[in-house]
Write a protein that holds these residues in place. Sequence first.
Motif, short mmCIF file in Angstrom:
data_model
loop_
_atom_site.label_atom_id
_atom_site.label_comp_id
_atom_site.label_asym_id
_atom_site.label_seq_id
_atom_site.Cartn_x
_atom_site.Cartn_y
_atom_site.Cartn_z
N ILE A 287 7.78 3.01 4.80
CA ILE A 287 9.12 2.92 4.24
C ILE A 287 9.83 1.74 4.89
O ILE A 287 9.41 1.23 5.94
CB ILE A 287 9.94 4.20 4.47
CG1 ILE A 287 10.14 4.45 5.97
CG2 ILE A 287 9.29 5.40 3.78
CD1 ILE A 287 11.22 5.47 6.29
N LEU A 288 10.94 1.32 4.29
CA LEU A 288 11.77 0.27 4.84
C LEU A 288 13.15 0.84 5.17
O LEU A 288 13.64 1.73 4.48
CB LEU A 288 11.93 -0.88 3.83
CG LEU A 288 10.64 -1.56 3.36
CD1 LEU A 288 10.98 -2.65 2.33
CD2 LEU A 288 9.86 -2.16 4.52
N ARG A 289 13.75 0.32 6.24
CA ARG A 289 15.11 0.74 6.57
C ARG A 289 15.89 -0.44 7.14
O ARG A 289 15.32 -1.44 7.60
CB ARG A 289 15.13 1.91 7.56
CG ARG A 289 14.82 1.54 8.99
CD ARG A 289 15.05 2.69 9.94
NE ARG A 289 14.73 2.31 11.32
CZ ARG A 289 14.81 3.12 12.36
NH1 ARG A 289 15.18 4.39 12.19
NH2 ARG A 289 14.51 2.69 13.58
N ASN A 290 17.20 -0.31 7.13
CA ASN A 290 18.08 -1.29 7.74
C ASN A 290 18.14 -0.99 9.24
O ASN A 290 18.53 0.11 9.63
CB ASN A 290 19.48 -1.18 7.12
CG ASN A 290 20.45 -2.21 7.65
OD1 ASN A 290 20.61 -2.35 8.86
ND2 ASN A 290 21.12 -2.92 6.75
N GLY A 298 13.88 2.50 0.94
CA GLY A 298 12.83 2.81 -0.03
C GLY A 298 11.45 2.58 0.56
O GLY A 298 11.29 2.34 1.76
N PHE A 299 10.44 2.66 -0.29
CA PHE A 299 9.07 2.40 0.16
C PHE A 299 8.85 0.90 0.37
O PHE A 299 9.41 0.08 -0.36
CB PHE A 299 8.05 2.91 -0.86
CG PHE A 299 7.77 4.39 -0.74
CD1 PHE A 299 7.11 4.90 0.37
CD2 PHE A 299 8.17 5.27 -1.73
CE1 PHE A 299 6.84 6.25 0.48
CE2 PHE A 299 7.91 6.62 -1.63
CZ PHE A 299 7.25 7.12 -0.51
N ALA A 300 8.01 0.58 1.34
CA ALA A 300 7.56 -0.80 1.49
C ALA A 300 6.69 -1.16 0.29
O ALA A 300 6.05 -0.28 -0.30
CB ALA A 300 6.76 -0.96 2.77
N PRO A 301 6.67 -2.42 -0.11
CA PRO A 301 5.79 -2.83 -1.22
C PRO A 301 4.34 -2.43 -0.93
O PRO A 301 3.89 -2.52 0.21
CB PRO A 301 5.95 -4.36 -1.25
CG PRO A 301 7.26 -4.63 -0.57
CD PRO A 301 7.41 -3.57 0.46
#
Length: 399
Positions: A287-290, A298-301
């Motif tokens: 996942i990606l986060r700030n 959201g999910f990482a590519p």
Amino acid sequence: MAKKNVKEYYLMHKDIPVCLMEISDDGSLGKYRKNSDAWEHFPLGGQMNEMKFHDWWKDRAIPKTRNGAKSALQRLGYSSTNSALVDNLALSLSDCYWIKPRGEDLLWKDVNLFTNDFVDTFGELTINKDHLIDIRKETKFKFATSQGELQKKWCIDSTGKRYMIKGNYGQSYQQSLNELFATTLHMQQGFDNFTEYSLTLLKVEGDIDGIGCLSYDYCSENIESISAWELLQTVKIRQNESFYFPLKNVCLKLGMSEEYFTRFMDYEIMTDYLLSNTDRHMNNIAILRNPDTLELLGFAPIYDSGNSMFYNIPYDQMYKIRIDEIKTHSFVERESKLLSYVQNRKTVDINKALMDFDIYTKDLYERQIRIPKLKELYDKKLSMLSAFQDGKDLWKTFR
């Protein structure tokens, strides 16, 4: 036995100290003391208990089993990947954690690899152990942490963008070609959350020309990645329990919508099925986060689809492949059983999954004999996925 030399470091999240750590000269973690005022910034994978945090630290180092790692460490004068990790302040191009020696006046802006120059000498040496080290290109940091056993190196293009080059196992280029094959499939589907790969020339062992693949970093100072494996360290999982639902629960708890989770997983499972990708383990989902607000993005590519298309099966053994019996490193062992998690069987457009196999003509000449068999197996998968979309439960059909 000689006493280990221990130094104190702050584990930093950008400029926020999250704990004070004792680290020995071989890179092993000793005692640590958390900063209770920065608890939310403590690594998710280490929050449950002390053992989890020690595991998080160990996992941060480049795997010692990575192809070419041993000779690269020797060339650079490191005793282990852990000592290399410490010497390079545990910096990464996937997140914003790093270590600061206690008493040193360093800031994130001084060291982070997203904006400061570096030369990934370690990565270059894993790809080509005969590479001559150019001291004129020496920078403060010699590599960034990364996971996986495949040789890889980070680079900076003329505009300052960071990108990764990956090599291949053995003498074949198929893993890199598979990444391009997967890229084309995602493009044809009109799916936008995937990592785009392109081919690149590289020097391999013996200083000969070879083929690898290139992809740009999807992380930055404002976006960091957390693997599904790290997320799963925040919950207790029963023995032999599939990771699918625990991962779903963690993602939903972090603020992801169930609809978004299901849509992404449905697509990834079905396209991995078509590609016969047997390596969608929990470090190949993220996942990606700030990093400032800790907001879930959201999910990482989708990334790392190279271990697919029967890349490691010799040609004279390909006739033995039973596509209903393929085993994977993923939520469950049997590939067809993964389809049982799919909620919307029409997420992948079968009509947009017809593929051109010309990319595989770039592999070594002696491996091009595999192309007709690859196409035959892919077409069988396409036919079976079509049957699945028409209502056939493939995991029940084959036992």
